[in-house]
Write a protein that holds these residues in place. Sequence first.
Motif, PDB file in Angstrom:
ATOM      1  N   THR A 144       0.836  -1.200   0.000  1.00  0.00           N
ATOM      2  CA  THR A 144       0.000   0.000   0.000  1.00  0.00           C
ATOM      3  C   THR A 144       0.872   1.251   0.000  1.00  0.00           C
ATOM      4  O   THR A 144       2.090   1.193   0.200  1.00  0.00           O
ATOM      5  N   CYS A 145       0.216   2.401  -0.187  1.00  0.00           N
ATOM      6  CA  CYS A 145       0.933   3.671  -0.288  1.00  0.00           C
ATOM      7  C   CYS A 145       1.138   4.351   1.062  1.00  0.00           C
ATOM      8  O   CYS A 145       1.542   5.515   1.101  1.00  0.00           O
ATOM      9  N   SER A 146       0.850   3.669   2.128  1.00  0.00           N
ATOM     10  CA  SER A 146       1.135   4.180   3.468  1.00  0.00           C
ATOM     11  C   SER A 146       0.843   3.088   4.473  1.00  0.00           C
ATOM     12  O   SER A 146      -0.055   2.272   4.268  1.00  0.00           O
ATOM     13  N   TRP A 147       1.612   3.073   5.556  1.00  0.00           N
ATOM     14  CA  TRP A 147       1.268   2.187   6.673  1.00  0.00           C
ATOM     15  C   TRP A 147       0.908   3.006   7.915  1.00  0.00           C
ATOM     16  O   TRP A 147       0.548   2.457   8.944  1.00  0.00           O
ATOM     17  N   THR A 148       0.999   4.341   7.788  1.00  0.00           N
ATOM     18  CA  THR A 148       0.743   5.214   8.938  1.00  0.00           C
ATOM     19  C   THR A 148      -0.498   6.081   8.751  1.00  0.00           C
ATOM     20  O   THR A 148      -0.789   6.918   9.611  1.00  0.00           O
ATOM     21  N   ASP A 149      -1.211   5.920   7.649  1.00  0.00           N
ATOM     22  CA  ASP A 149      -2.381   6.755   7.387  1.00  0.00           C
ATOM     23  C   ASP A 149      -3.348   6.683   8.575  1.00  0.00           C
ATOM     24  O   ASP A 149      -3.656   5.601   9.083  1.00  0.00           O
ATOM     25  N   SER A 150      -3.820   7.843   9.006  1.00  0.00           N
ATOM     26  CA  SER A 150      -4.658   7.888  10.206  1.00  0.00           C
ATOM     27  C   SER A 150      -5.938   7.071  10.048  1.00  0.00           C
ATOM     28  O   SER A 150      -6.419   6.454  11.008  1.00  0.00           O
ATOM     29  N   ALA A 151      -6.493   7.049   8.831  1.00  0.00           N
ATOM     30  CA  ALA A 151      -7.714   6.271   8.605  1.00  0.00           C
ATOM     31  C   ALA A 151      -7.452   4.775   8.747  1.00  0.00           C
ATOM     32  O   ALA A 151      -8.305   4.023   9.240  1.00  0.00           O
ATOM     33  N   GLY A 183      -8.879  -0.269  12.851  1.00  0.00           N
ATOM     34  CA  GLY A 183      -8.819  -1.517  13.602  1.00  0.00           C
ATOM     35  C   GLY A 183      -8.002  -2.600  12.930  1.00  0.00           C
ATOM     36  O   GLY A 183      -7.922  -3.717  13.453  1.00  0.00           O
ATOM     37  N   TRP A 184      -7.386  -2.292  11.784  1.00  0.00           N
ATOM     38  CA  TRP A 184      -6.591  -3.321  11.095  1.00  0.00           C
ATOM     39  C   TRP A 184      -5.381  -3.724  11.926  1.00  0.00           C
ATOM     40  O   TRP A 184      -5.011  -4.895  11.968  1.00  0.00           O
ATOM     41  N   TYR A 185      -4.763  -2.747  12.577  1.00  0.00           N
ATOM     42  CA  TYR A 185      -3.636  -3.077  13.455  1.00  0.00           C
ATOM     43  C   TYR A 185      -4.180  -3.645  14.771  1.00  0.00           C
ATOM     44  O   TYR A 185      -5.053  -3.048  15.391  1.00  0.00           O
ATOM     45  N   PRO A 186      -3.670  -4.772  15.219  1.00  0.00           N
ATOM     46  CA  PRO A 186      -4.179  -5.374  16.455  1.00  0.00           C
ATOM     47  C   PRO A 186      -3.754  -4.583  17.686  1.00  0.00           C
ATOM     48  O   PRO A 186      -2.765  -3.849  17.661  1.00  0.00           O
ATOM     49  N   SER A 187      -4.484  -4.733  18.739  1.00  0.00           N
ATOM     50  CA  SER A 187      -4.144  -4.103  20.013  1.00  0.00           C
ATOM     51  C   SER A 187      -2.743  -4.530  20.431  1.00  0.00           C
ATOM     52  O   SER A 187      -2.365  -5.695  20.308  1.00  0.00           O
ATOM     53  N   GLY A 188      -1.968  -3.561  20.903  1.00  0.00           N
ATOM     54  CA  GLY A 188      -0.601  -3.856  21.313  1.00  0.00           C
ATOM     55  C   GLY A 188       0.413  -3.647  20.218  1.00  0.00           C
ATOM     56  O   GLY A 188       1.626  -3.707  20.475  1.00  0.00           O
ATOM     57  N   GLN A 189      -0.057  -3.399  18.989  1.00  0.00           N
ATOM     58  CA  GLN A 189       0.867  -3.160  17.869  1.00  0.00           C
ATOM     59  C   GLN A 189       0.461  -1.898  17.108  1.00  0.00           C
ATOM     60  O   GLN A 189       0.514  -1.857  15.885  1.00  0.00           O
ATOM     61  N   ARG A 198       3.383  -0.976  14.452  1.00  0.00           N
ATOM     62  CA  ARG A 198       2.676  -0.866  13.167  1.00  0.00           C
ATOM     63  C   ARG A 198       3.545  -1.342  12.017  1.00  0.00           C
ATOM     64  O   ARG A 198       3.115  -2.123  11.169  1.00  0.00           O
ATOM     65  N   LEU A 199       4.784  -0.856  11.979  1.00  0.00           N
ATOM     66  CA  LEU A 199       5.639  -1.218  10.848  1.00  0.00           C
ATOM     67  C   LEU A 199       5.986  -2.702  10.872  1.00  0.00           C
ATOM     68  O   LEU A 199       5.976  -3.368   9.832  1.00  0.00           O
ATOM     69  N   ARG A 200       6.285  -3.232  12.041  1.00  0.00           N
ATOM     70  CA  ARG A 200       6.614  -4.665  12.109  1.00  0.00           C
ATOM     71  C   ARG A 200       5.409  -5.515  11.701  1.00  0.00           C
ATOM     72  O   ARG A 200       5.567  -6.529  11.008  1.00  0.00           O
ATOM     73  N   TYR A 201       4.229  -5.113  12.118  1.00  0.00           N
ATOM     74  CA  TYR A 201       3.022  -5.863  11.752  1.00  0.00           C
ATOM     75  C   TYR A 201       2.793  -5.781  10.247  1.00  0.00           C
ATOM     76  O   TYR A 201       2.540  -6.801   9.590  1.00  0.00           O
ATOM     77  N   TYR A 202       2.894  -4.565   9.689  1.00  0.00           N
ATOM     78  CA  TYR A 202       2.695  -4.390   8.248  1.00  0.00           C
ATOM     79  C   TYR A 202       3.720  -5.226   7.462  1.00  0.00           C
ATOM     80  O   TYR A 202       3.367  -5.945   6.517  1.00  0.00           O
ATOM     81  N   ALA A 203       4.999  -5.115   7.850  1.00  0.00           N
ATOM     82  CA  ALA A 203       6.060  -5.798   7.108  1.00  0.00           C
ATOM     83  C   ALA A 203       5.981  -7.313   7.242  1.00  0.00           C
ATOM     84  O   ALA A 203       6.595  -8.037   6.451  1.00  0.00           O
ATOM     85  N   GLY A 204       5.212  -7.803   8.219  1.00  0.00           N
ATOM     86  CA  GLY A 204       4.995  -9.241   8.320  1.00  0.00           C
ATOM     87  C   GLY A 204       3.926  -9.740   7.368  1.00  0.00           C
ATOM     88  O   GLY A 204       3.765 -10.954   7.205  1.00  0.00           O
ATOM     89  N   ARG A 205       3.219  -8.799   6.715  1.00  0.00           N
ATOM     90  CA  ARG A 205       2.109  -9.173   5.833  1.00  0.00           C
ATOM     91  C   ARG A 205       2.294  -8.717   4.386  1.00  0.00           C
ATOM     92  O   ARG A 205       1.691  -9.303   3.482  1.00  0.00           O
ATOM     93  N   ASP A 248      -9.543   0.698   5.884  1.00  0.00           N
ATOM     94  CA  ASP A 248      -8.625  -0.394   5.541  1.00  0.00           C
ATOM     95  C   ASP A 248      -8.785  -0.855   4.097  1.00  0.00           C
ATOM     96  O   ASP A 248      -8.376  -1.966   3.744  1.00  0.00           O
ATOM     97  N   ALA A 249      -9.357   0.010   3.239  1.00  0.00           N
ATOM     98  CA  ALA A 249      -9.630  -0.393   1.857  1.00  0.00           C
ATOM     99  C   ALA A 249      -8.357  -0.763   1.106  1.00  0.00           C
ATOM    100  O   ALA A 249      -8.346  -1.709   0.309  1.00  0.00           O
ATOM    101  N   ALA A 250      -7.269  -0.044   1.343  1.00  0.00           N
ATOM    102  CA  ALA A 250      -6.036  -0.317   0.604  1.00  0.00           C
ATOM    103  C   ALA A 250      -5.424  -1.652   1.012  1.00  0.00           C
ATOM    104  O   ALA A 250      -5.013  -2.448   0.155  1.00  0.00           O
ATOM    105  N   VAL A 251      -5.352  -1.921   2.315  1.00  0.00           N
ATOM    106  CA  VAL A 251      -4.759  -3.194   2.729  1.00  0.00           C
ATOM    107  C   VAL A 251      -5.628  -4.373   2.312  1.00  0.00           C
ATOM    108  O   VAL A 251      -5.111  -5.440   1.954  1.00  0.00           O
ATOM    109  N   ARG A 252      -6.944  -4.193   2.322  1.00  0.00           N
ATOM    110  CA  ARG A 252      -7.818  -5.277   1.885  1.00  0.00           C
ATOM    111  C   ARG A 252      -7.668  -5.538   0.387  1.00  0.00           C
ATOM    112  O   ARG A 252      -7.667  -6.695  -0.058  1.00  0.00           O
ATOM    113  N   ALA A 253      -7.536  -4.468  -0.387  1.00  0.00           N
ATOM    114  CA  ALA A 253      -7.323  -4.647  -1.827  1.00  0.00           C
ATOM    115  C   ALA A 253      -5.985  -5.317  -2.097  1.00  0.00           C
ATOM    116  O   ALA A 253      -5.869  -6.188  -2.973  1.00  0.00           O
ATOM    117  N   ALA A 254      -4.959  -4.918  -1.335  1.00  0.00           N
ATOM    118  CA  ALA A 254      -3.646  -5.535  -1.505  1.00  0.00           C
ATOM    119  C   ALA A 254      -3.688  -7.019  -1.155  1.00  0.00           C
ATOM    120  O   ALA A 254      -3.074  -7.848  -1.835  1.00  0.00           O
TER     121      ALA A 254
END
Length: 286
Positions: free
Chosen positions: A8-15, A20-26, A32-39, A266-272
């Motif tokens: 996606t074109c961002s992993w920090t976008d406020s929307a 809720g895509w990022y789980p609690s605790g991450q 956020r970055l470690r979770y994103y880079a794992g997927r 979470d439209a971008a991550v779902r599309a990806a």
Amino acid sequence: MGEILVGTCSWTDSALVSSGWYPSGQRDAEGRLRYYAGRFPVVEVDASYYALPSVRNSRLWAERTPDGFRFDVKAFSLLTGHPTRPGALPADLRDGVSGTELLDEVWQRFRGAVEPLREAGRLGTLLFQFPPWFGPGARAEAFLEACRARTRGWPVAVEFRHPGWWRDDQQGWTSALLADLGMSAVAVDMVQTLPVSIRPVTPVTDGQLAVVRFHGRNPAWGSGSKEERFRHTYAREELAEWVPRLRGMAEKADEVHVLFNNCCADAAVRAAESMGELLAAPSGTA
């Protein structure tokens, strides 16, 4: 066959963060970055368009991502001819520095800030997105040549927002120009009903990298708020249209970066995620 990397074109976008895509605790910066880079194996750094990136952040990003992960870093607005607010500049450059001196300093700081990613093998490309008024012609060609002179030895991808670059009578010249400069062309998916619509052509102008950016297909493009412009949930059928195109690009480039810019909730991550599933399916079944 080259590798197709989807992200996606961002992993920090406020929307995205509030979706809720990022789980609690991450949900902190590191988590956020470690979770994103794992997927996903690639991401675009969009914030660098609005403010110069920092050496510190680049080092942290490299430390928090695995080998083989790629960051495509969007060029700062001043470097692509976009209007740039004085407040977007570093504090020491807001007064008393202008013209060529300012541009030289900004270029130097931009390259220096991204260098840790390149040293760590994490840099995918520098992404130069040019404004809608940047149309084909001698002045634009000279600007591109100057841009290449300042980025010699760096990977560079170019996205044009003026539709004239990829019209039938111009497409061959544009591809040849970028190939001569050693720049990767950026293909675009967007709504096709507007005067500013960019055709979904898929030129590969550099054998190392090709890039595709999915902006969504909202007819409010260019006129509404950011959320209105990019609000689009890609249907599986819309994504499937691109599977043979992406595979065709991968036959000509070592890597193809596929980046979703429909950054609403979470439209971008779902599309990806959906695009990754389609590409993983056997050819002819997507």
